[in-house]
Scaffold this motif. Sequence first.
Motif, mmCIF file in Angstrom:
data_model
loop_
_atom_site.group_PDB
_atom_site.id
_atom_site.type_symbol
_atom_site.label_atom_id
_atom_site.label_comp_id
_atom_site.label_asym_id
_atom_site.label_seq_id
_atom_site.Cartn_x
_atom_site.Cartn_y
_atom_site.Cartn_z
ATOM 1 N N ASP A 115 -5.157 1.439 -8.535
ATOM 2 C CA ASP A 115 -5.689 2.729 -8.111
ATOM 3 C C ASP A 115 -7.195 2.579 -7.947
ATOM 4 N N ASP A 171 0.858 -1.192 0.000
ATOM 5 C CA ASP A 171 0.000 0.000 0.000
ATOM 6 C C ASP A 171 0.893 1.240 0.000
ATOM 7 N N SER A 202 0.016 4.348 -0.462
ATOM 8 C CA SER A 202 -0.591 5.461 0.292
ATOM 9 C C SER A 202 -0.232 5.354 1.766
ATOM 10 N N ASP A 203 -0.265 4.143 2.294
ATOM 11 C CA ASP A 203 0.076 3.927 3.696
ATOM 12 C C ASP A 203 1.562 4.181 3.948
ATOM 13 N N SER A 234 -7.019 5.197 -3.057
ATOM 14 C CA SER A 234 -5.942 4.338 -2.545
ATOM 15 C C SER A 234 -5.081 3.859 -3.707
ATOM 16 N N ASN A 235 -3.777 3.779 -3.442
ATOM 17 C CA ASN A 235 -2.825 3.369 -4.475
ATOM 18 C C ASN A 235 -1.933 2.274 -3.893
ATOM 19 N N SER A 236 -1.855 1.148 -4.592
ATOM 20 C CA SER A 236 -1.034 0.037 -4.127
ATOM 21 C C SER A 236 -0.387 -0.673 -5.314
ATOM 22 N N GLU A 257 -10.787 4.073 -6.444
ATOM 23 C CA GLU A 257 -11.547 5.233 -5.964
ATOM 24 C C GLU A 257 -12.842 4.733 -5.347
ATOM 25 N N ASP A 314 -12.532 8.369 -1.462
ATOM 26 C CA ASP A 314 -11.294 7.841 -0.898
ATOM 27 C C ASP A 314 -10.456 7.240 -2.019
#
Length: 412
Positions: free
Chosen positions: A353, A182, A184-185, A383-385, A355, A381
Motif C-alpha cells: 500500500d 496491481d 487498484s488497476d 495504490s494497492n498491489s 501513498e 495517490d
Amino acid sequence: MKKLLIMTSLVLILVLEVSAIQIKSNLLEFANIAANTNKTQILISGSLKPDDYYFFTDQKQVNVTLSLFKKMVELQGLRFLKLDDFYFVDIDKSLNANSDFNSTSYEEPENLYYIKMQGNSFAELNAMLNQYDKNATYIAQDNAAVIKATEKQYSEILSYLPNFDNKIVEQIRFKITILETDLSDLRKRGTEVNSLLKAVDSKDFRFFFNMITVPYIENSNVITQAADFYGVLNFLDQNSITKIKSSPFVVAKSNSEVFFSSVKTIPFLKNTSTFNQYSTQSQNTYDYKDVGLTLKLRPVVVGSNIDVDLDLTFENLLANSDKLTPSTSKKQLKSSYRLNRGEIIVLSGINQDIETKGRTGIPLLKDIWLLKYLFSTETTDLSNSILTITIEIVDDEVSIAKVLEKSKDDDK
C-alpha cells in the motif's frame, strides 16, 4: 556317573575347540592384518616392542578396518598417525607423561602442515578445525590448506578429510519469479478482466490465479505442474493482469546459502542543526537506504528430497512526498520446506500500500513559497498491489529431456 563324565568331556572338548580358533597376534602381526585388509602400509615405531602388545581374534584371516585398528591401539596407550600415504604407530606421549623420556609433563609441539584437497571442501575443513579451536589458511592456486597443529591432530584431520573431500557436492538450481498484481488497476478494469478470465476458465487456471491474488482461500502453496503454472503466468503478463517483474536463476551447493535481492535505493532527508551563541545554522543532508525484496535460500539434499530453509525480507515504501521523508514497513518470513525437484513454492499475499503525495498546478508558480497555495493543489495517490514470489527447484534431468525432445521434433 557315566553321564556326568560324558558331559564333562563334552564341555572340555568345546572349550578346547573355542580356544583353538582364537588367534593371538602381537602388534606387528595385527598391523600387518590391518594393512592387508585396507591395502595400505602401517609402520611400527622402533621404540615399541611388538610382543608387549597382544590382540586376540577368532580367525586368522580376519578383516580389520583402519577405524577398528586405531581404536584397539589407542586403548593400549598408543597413537595411530596418518603421515602422507602411510600410517605410523607410536607411543602416545601425552598418556605417558611420567615415563623415562620426560620427568614432568609432555606437551606435543605444533607444526605447519599442508593439506591438499580434491574437492571444494575448504569451508567444511575449516568447520571441522573449529573443533580444535584452529583455523586454516586457504591457498587458492593449489586448492590446499595450511594449518598449525600437533602431529596427532594432523593425523586425525587427515583421517576425517576423505569423509567429505572426495565427494561431489550436489548443486541445486532455483528459478525465482517475482510477480506484481496491481489490485487498484484490476478494480478499474473489472469488466474487461472478468471477460478475459472467463475465456480461459478451468479448474487449474482458477487454482493458480487464486494462489497469486487471493492465496488465503487455498490450502497449499506448493505446485507440481510447473509447465501449466508458467502458462498461466504468461497469459496474465500478456494481458497486463499480473506483471512479471524479474525471473532470475540462482545455483547453490547442498547446505550452502544463496542470496538474491531486488531493491530500490531511496533518499532520506536528514536535517542537521548547529547552535552557537550568535546564531543557529541548519544543513540538509541525505541518507540512502535499500528498500525492496531480499531472499536467502539454503538447500540440503536428503535422499531424493530437498530441504529448503527460506528467509524472505520485504521492506515496503508506504509513503513518499515532495519533502523526501518516505516511510517504510518491513515484513519477514522464515520457513522450511521439503520438496521434490520440479515443484514450485508460491509465496503470495505480500500487500503493498503506497501513498504518493504531490502538487499539481501552474508551472514555476506552484513551486514558489506562499504562491504555491494559490496556484496549485496538493494531491494524494493511493495504490494497492500484491507481490508474489515463486521459487522452483529446477529438475535438470527433466529440462534436458524436454530439450532433446524438442530438438527431435525440430529435425522432423
